[in-house]
Motif scaffolding. Structure first.
Motif, short mmCIF file in Angstrom:
data_model
loop_
_atom_site.label_atom_id
_atom_site.label_comp_id
_atom_site.label_asym_id
_atom_site.label_seq_id
_atom_site.Cartn_x
_atom_site.Cartn_y
_atom_site.Cartn_z
N LEU A 120 0.83 -1.20 0.00
CA LEU A 120 0.00 0.00 0.00
C LEU A 120 0.87 1.25 0.00
O LEU A 120 0.56 2.23 -0.68
CB LEU A 120 -0.93 -0.01 1.21
N ALA A 121 1.96 1.23 0.75
CA ALA A 121 2.85 2.39 0.78
C ALA A 121 3.46 2.65 -0.60
O ALA A 121 3.60 3.80 -1.02
CB ALA A 121 3.96 2.16 1.81
N ALA A 122 3.81 1.58 -1.30
CA ALA A 122 4.36 1.75 -2.65
C ALA A 122 3.34 2.37 -3.59
O ALA A 122 3.68 3.16 -4.47
CB ALA A 122 4.83 0.40 -3.18
N ALA A 123 2.07 2.02 -3.39
CA ALA A 123 1.01 2.54 -4.26
C ALA A 123 0.64 3.98 -3.92
O ALA A 123 0.25 4.75 -4.81
CB ALA A 123 -0.23 1.65 -4.17
N THR A 124 0.76 4.36 -2.65
CA THR A 124 0.33 5.69 -2.22
C THR A 124 1.48 6.68 -2.06
O THR A 124 1.23 7.88 -1.88
CB THR A 124 -0.42 5.60 -0.88
N GLY A 125 2.71 6.20 -2.10
CA GLY A 125 3.85 7.09 -1.93
C GLY A 125 4.20 7.40 -0.49
O GLY A 125 5.02 8.28 -0.22
N VAL A 126 3.59 6.69 0.45
CA VAL A 126 3.90 6.90 1.87
C VAL A 126 5.25 6.26 2.19
O VAL A 126 5.50 5.11 1.82
CB VAL A 126 2.79 6.31 2.76
N LEU A 127 6.10 6.99 2.88
CA LEU A 127 7.40 6.47 3.27
C LEU A 127 7.25 5.60 4.52
O LEU A 127 6.53 5.96 5.45
CB LEU A 127 8.37 7.61 3.57
N LEU A 128 7.93 4.48 4.53
CA LEU A 128 7.96 3.60 5.70
C LEU A 128 9.36 3.65 6.28
O LEU A 128 10.32 3.25 5.63
CB LEU A 128 7.58 2.17 5.31
N LEU A 129 9.47 4.13 7.51
CA LEU A 129 10.78 4.41 8.09
C LEU A 129 10.94 3.79 9.46
O LEU A 129 9.98 3.69 10.23
CB LEU A 129 11.00 5.92 8.21
N HIS A 130 12.15 3.40 9.76
CA HIS A 130 12.56 3.14 11.14
C HIS A 130 13.01 4.48 11.72
O HIS A 130 13.47 5.36 10.97
CB HIS A 130 13.70 2.13 11.15
N HIS A 131 12.92 4.65 13.03
CA HIS A 131 13.29 5.96 13.58
C HIS A 131 14.76 6.31 13.33
O HIS A 131 15.13 7.48 13.31
CB HIS A 131 12.96 6.05 15.08
N ASP A 132 15.60 5.29 13.11
CA ASP A 132 17.00 5.57 12.77
C ASP A 132 17.12 6.32 11.45
O ASP A 132 18.12 6.99 11.20
CB ASP A 132 17.80 4.27 12.68
N GLY A 133 16.11 6.16 10.58
CA GLY A 133 16.18 6.80 9.27
C GLY A 133 15.76 8.26 9.28
O GLY A 133 15.89 8.94 8.25
N LEU A 134 15.29 8.77 10.41
CA LEU A 134 14.82 10.16 10.45
C LEU A 134 15.97 11.15 10.31
O LEU A 134 15.78 12.26 9.80
CB LEU A 134 14.08 10.42 11.77
#
Length: 249
Positions: A227-241
């Motif tokens: 779903l994230a790939a389809a909507t453009g929502v980023l999925l992150l671990h807090h280390d990636g902030l």
């Protein structure tokens, strides 16, 4: 494009060419033919080793990223079990999308027979990288939101938390360089599912964001990733902030 000749074909043509020469020129030619056959066979025996060395070089070039993804996609659940499902999927993804395209079709047979060893190589290269000590993320949900906002602020974002009610799915709204990031934070003991991605996408529209992100300590389900790939929502671990860059995301 024709494939690489098989070892049997190489041995056959070496014998076909070398045999008559051996009969014509005698023992020296026979010895040379035997030596050529031996070289062909030894090269065949060393092919898996050379293949694994290529895989290792590719994985090593991405070692730091693999190590970070290994950390981000592994967590301890509420029962004390160490969960690596996300990391195991990440290893397969790395092989299929990064390693195999560089290997090419000539070694397609080894890509199948050496799959387990390839995965072991990726695991070893990820484990060999010494990452900086991970910060302990708060376990309380509200504290986790504050923690994520602070990490964004350290990275140069003007980050503020939204009101507890009426946030429309956003926990943090952050602005930098004229771009707005709308963030939902999930401190969980299991992978984040579809609902969080749906809420983040809705929150992006409500808060007029350029991108939305779901941040979690616990990884994401396959359905959430799709779903994230389809909507453009980023999925992150807090280390990636600390390193997020919307201009390149």
């Amino acid at each position: 494009m024709p494939g690489k000749p098989s070892p049997v074909a190489r041995l056959f043509w070496t014998a076909v060419i070398g045999g008559p020469l051996a009969l014509w020129y005698g023992p020296p030619a026979l010895a040379a033919t035997g030596f050529a056959l031996l070289c062909v066979w030894l090269r065949h025996l060393g092919r898996p080793r050379r293949f694994r060395a290529r895989v290792r070089r590719i994985a090593r070039a991405h070692g730091e990223t693999l190590a970070l993804r290994r950390r981000q996609e592994s967590f301890r659940d509420a029962y004390g079990n160490w969960i690596e499902d996300g990391w195991l999927r990440e290893r397969d993804y790395f092989l299929d999308r990064t390693v195999l395209p560089q290997i090419g079709p000539r070694d397609a047979d080894l890509a199948i027979t050496e799959r387990d060893r390839m995965l072991a190589i990726v695991e070893a290269e990820a484990a060999a990288v010494d990452l900086p000590e991970e910060e302990d993320a708060p376990e309380d949900g509200l504290d986790y939101e504050r923690y994520c906002a602070e990490r964004l602020a350290r990275a140069g974002w003007r980050a503020h938390r939204t009101p507890a009610s009426g946030d429309q799915g956003a926990d943090i709204v952050a602005d930098r360089d004229g771009l707005r990031l709308v963030v939902q934070c999930k401190r969980l003991t299991k992978p984040v599912g579809n609902a969080a991605v749906q809420e983040a996408a809705a929150a992006q529209r409500y808060w007029a964001g350029d991108r939305a992100a779901v941040v979690s300590n616990a990884g994401f389900t396959p359905a959430a990733r799709r779903l994230a790939a389809a909507t453009g929502v980023l999925l992150l671990h807090h280390d990636g902030l600390d390193a997020i860059d919307l201009a390149q995301a």
